[in-house]
Design a protein around this motif. Structure first.
Motif, PDB file in Angstrom:
ATOM      1  N   LEU A 143      39.054 -18.557  -7.636  1.00 52.26           N
ATOM      2  CA  LEU A 143      40.450 -19.004  -7.573  1.00 52.26           C
ATOM      3  C   LEU A 143      41.444 -17.850  -7.640  1.00 52.26           C
ATOM      4  O   LEU A 143      42.575 -17.975  -7.152  1.00 52.26           O
ATOM      5  N   LEU A 144      41.036 -16.746  -8.232  1.00 51.30           N
ATOM      6  CA  LEU A 144      41.974 -15.669  -8.543  1.00 51.30           C
ATOM      7  C   LEU A 144      42.783 -15.159  -7.342  1.00 51.30           C
ATOM      8  O   LEU A 144      44.003 -14.983  -7.447  1.00 51.30           O
ATOM      9  N   PRO A 145      42.166 -14.917  -6.166  1.00 54.88           N
ATOM     10  CA  PRO A 145      42.974 -14.432  -5.032  1.00 54.88           C
ATOM     11  C   PRO A 145      44.013 -15.446  -4.541  1.00 54.88           C
ATOM     12  O   PRO A 145      44.978 -15.062  -3.867  1.00 54.88           O
ATOM     13  N   ILE A 146      43.810 -16.724  -4.862  1.00 54.86           N
ATOM     14  CA  ILE A 146      44.804 -17.741  -4.510  1.00 54.86           C
ATOM     15  C   ILE A 146      46.001 -17.650  -5.447  1.00 54.86           C
ATOM     16  O   ILE A 146      47.146 -17.896  -5.046  1.00 54.86           O
ATOM     17  N   LEU A 147      45.746 -17.242  -6.671  1.00 54.43           N
ATOM     18  CA  LEU A 147      46.748 -17.311  -7.730  1.00 54.43           C
ATOM     19  C   LEU A 147      47.507 -16.012  -7.955  1.00 54.43           C
ATOM     20  O   LEU A 147      48.569 -16.023  -8.588  1.00 54.43           O
ATOM     21  N   SER A 148      46.968 -14.905  -7.451  1.00 58.41           N
ATOM     22  CA  SER A 148      47.625 -13.622  -7.717  1.00 58.41           C
ATOM     23  C   SER A 148      47.326 -12.595  -6.634  1.00 58.41           C
ATOM     24  O   SER A 148      46.175 -12.452  -6.201  1.00 58.41           O
ATOM     25  N   LYS A 149      48.359 -11.895  -6.248  1.00 61.55           N
ATOM     26  CA  LYS A 149      48.182 -10.773  -5.313  1.00 61.55           C
ATOM     27  C   LYS A 149      47.553  -9.580  -6.023  1.00 61.55           C
ATOM     28  O   LYS A 149      47.082  -8.653  -5.374  1.00 61.55           O
ATOM     29  N   LYS A 150      47.556  -9.604  -7.355  1.00 60.65           N
ATOM     30  CA  LYS A 150      46.962  -8.526  -8.144  1.00 60.65           C
ATOM     31  C   LYS A 150      45.546  -8.900  -8.592  1.00 60.65           C
ATOM     32  O   LYS A 150      45.067  -8.437  -9.626  1.00 60.65           O
ATOM     33  N   PHE A 151      44.879  -9.735  -7.817  1.00 57.24           N
ATOM     34  CA  PHE A 151      43.602 -10.304  -8.245  1.00 57.24           C
ATOM     35  C   PHE A 151      42.557  -9.253  -8.588  1.00 57.24           C
ATOM     36  O   PHE A 151      41.723  -9.462  -9.475  1.00 57.24           O
ATOM     37  N   GLU A 152      42.579  -8.110  -7.907  1.00 62.50           N
ATOM     38  CA  GLU A 152      41.563  -7.094  -8.162  1.00 62.50           C
ATOM     39  C   GLU A 152      41.692  -6.515  -9.568  1.00 62.50           C
ATOM     40  O   GLU A 152      40.718  -6.036 -10.146  1.00 62.50           O
ATOM     41  N   GLN A 153      42.912  -6.551 -10.140  1.00 62.14           N
ATOM     42  CA  GLN A 153      43.147  -5.997 -11.474  1.00 62.14           C
ATOM     43  C   GLN A 153      42.863  -7.008 -12.583  1.00 62.14           C
ATOM     44  O   GLN A 153      42.865  -6.647 -13.764  1.00 62.14           O
ATOM     45  N   LEU A 154      42.647  -8.258 -12.224  1.00 63.92           N
ATOM     46  CA  LEU A 154      42.592  -9.321 -13.222  1.00 63.92           C
ATOM     47  C   LEU A 154      41.209  -9.935 -13.388  1.00 63.92           C
ATOM     48  O   LEU A 154      41.064 -10.984 -13.995  1.00 63.92           O
ATOM     49  N   GLN A 155      40.197  -9.271 -12.895  1.00 63.36           N
ATOM     50  CA  GLN A 155      38.867  -9.871 -12.930  1.00 63.36           C
ATOM     51  C   GLN A 155      38.338 -10.042 -14.354  1.00 63.36           C
ATOM     52  O   GLN A 155      37.711 -11.061 -14.669  1.00 63.36           O
ATOM     53  N   LEU A 156      38.588  -9.068 -15.227  1.00 65.71           N
ATOM     54  CA  LEU A 156      38.090  -9.186 -16.596  1.00 65.71           C
ATOM     55  C   LEU A 156      38.730 -10.367 -17.335  1.00 65.71           C
ATOM     56  O   LEU A 156      38.004 -11.205 -17.892  1.00 65.71           O
ATOM     57  N   PRO A 157      40.069 -10.476 -17.386  1.00 63.75           N
ATOM     58  CA  PRO A 157      40.635 -11.639 -18.088  1.00 63.75           C
ATOM     59  C   PRO A 157      40.276 -12.971 -17.440  1.00 63.75           C
ATOM     60  O   PRO A 157      40.129 -13.975 -18.142  1.00 63.75           O
TER      61      PRO A 157
END
Length: 285
Positions: A143-157
């Motif tokens: 879901l992360l790439p749908i929710l944020s353009k910064k998805f690559e930085q947010l994988q851990l949380p």
């Protein structure tokens, strides 16, 4: 900047409607949160949820490795750009054309379902968290790439949030899982707290059981806390939906406590009134 092609989504509206019906009937909490996303983000979430629900139901409901294998075969065709003429795959085709989603997380999710089919009680907390990654964090990473353009930085949380939610599921469903022949509580933690299978079979809510439950609940709450920092880095139109899902799921732990840690006689849930309060807290009216 990712610019979804609304026309593609509208052309496949009946396929997305099929996916929406699946999430609406199976997870009122997630539907309440993610239906607030703007079009076409909400449609994309519905499609990914539909895949995960089909995978989950193949094992938890049908107990059919054949169904899971069929879904795996269809996924492999999809990954190799071979058309699968079903609403789910037509919808996902639109989603994958719009957002940079990695299909390997679908494979991780299927790995989690196979772990359930060939269930072995985890020995350690580490094994439990690994399992939680496969069945839940994988979904968050989809879901992360749908929710944020910064998805690559947010994988851990995102991974931590998935683990927190899965631990919450496990702590809520101890009784139900036991009846189905599964104990997700780590063997090492049960030994440390003096909790036995016999105690679970007799629904004994002892101080030892509560201490074990709280150890895992506090770990889940720490993971919720650790994942909260990513909310500010989600797209503005996605922050409230994710925050509300986090708050509603975390509240399940409070409900269990309010009901004396009874995870045997009934499945504790967050009331609609309380959900709406939490949605308002997250900024959704």
């Amino acid at each position: 900047m990712i610019t979804p092609n609304d026309q593609l989504f509208r052309a496949a509206r009946s396929d997305f409607a099929t996916c929406e019906a699946i999430i609406k009937s199976n997870s009122k909490s997630f539907y309440l949160a993610f239906s607030q996303l703007p079009f076409p983000k909400n449609q994309s979430v519905y499609a990914i949820y539909a895949f995960c629900r089909l995978a989950d139901d193949a094992i938890d409901q049908a107990q059919s490795l054949e169904e899971l294998n069929q879904l795996t075969t269809e996924l492999e065709k999809f990954r190799h750009q071979q058309a699968v003429d079903k609403p789910l795959w037509r919808a996902l085709n639109v989603v994958f054309k719009t957002y940079p989603i990695e299909s390997k997380y679908f494979l991780d999710m299927l790995t989690g379902q196979r772990l359930d089919y060939n269930f072995v009680q985890p020995d350690s907390n580490r094994q439990l968290l690994d399992y939680a990654y496969y069945v839940a964090s994988s979904v968050g990473l989809l879901l992360l790439p749908i929710l944020s353009k910064k998805f690559e930085q947010l994988q851990l949380p995102a991974k931590q949030l998935g683990q927190a939610m899965q631990l919450t599921n496990i702590l809520r469903d101890i009784g139900e899982d036991f009846e189905n022949g599964r104990i997700y509580l780590p063997k090492s933690a049960m030994r440390a707290h003096g909790v036995t299978e016999t105690m679970l079979a007799h629904h004994q809510i002892t101080p030892n059981f509560i201490a074990l439950w709280e150890e895992l609940a506090q770990q889940a709450e720490q993971l919720y806390d650790d994942s909260l920092g990513m909310i500010a880095d989600l797209d503005l139109d996605s922050q409230a939906a994710v925050l509300s899902a986090l708050l509603v799921y975390r509240e399940i732990l409070s409900e269990v406590r309010r009901h004396g840690y009874d995870v045997f006689s009934t499945r504790q849930h967050v009331s609609r009134k309380r959900k709406l309060e939490l949605l308002r807290q997250a900024g959704i009216n």
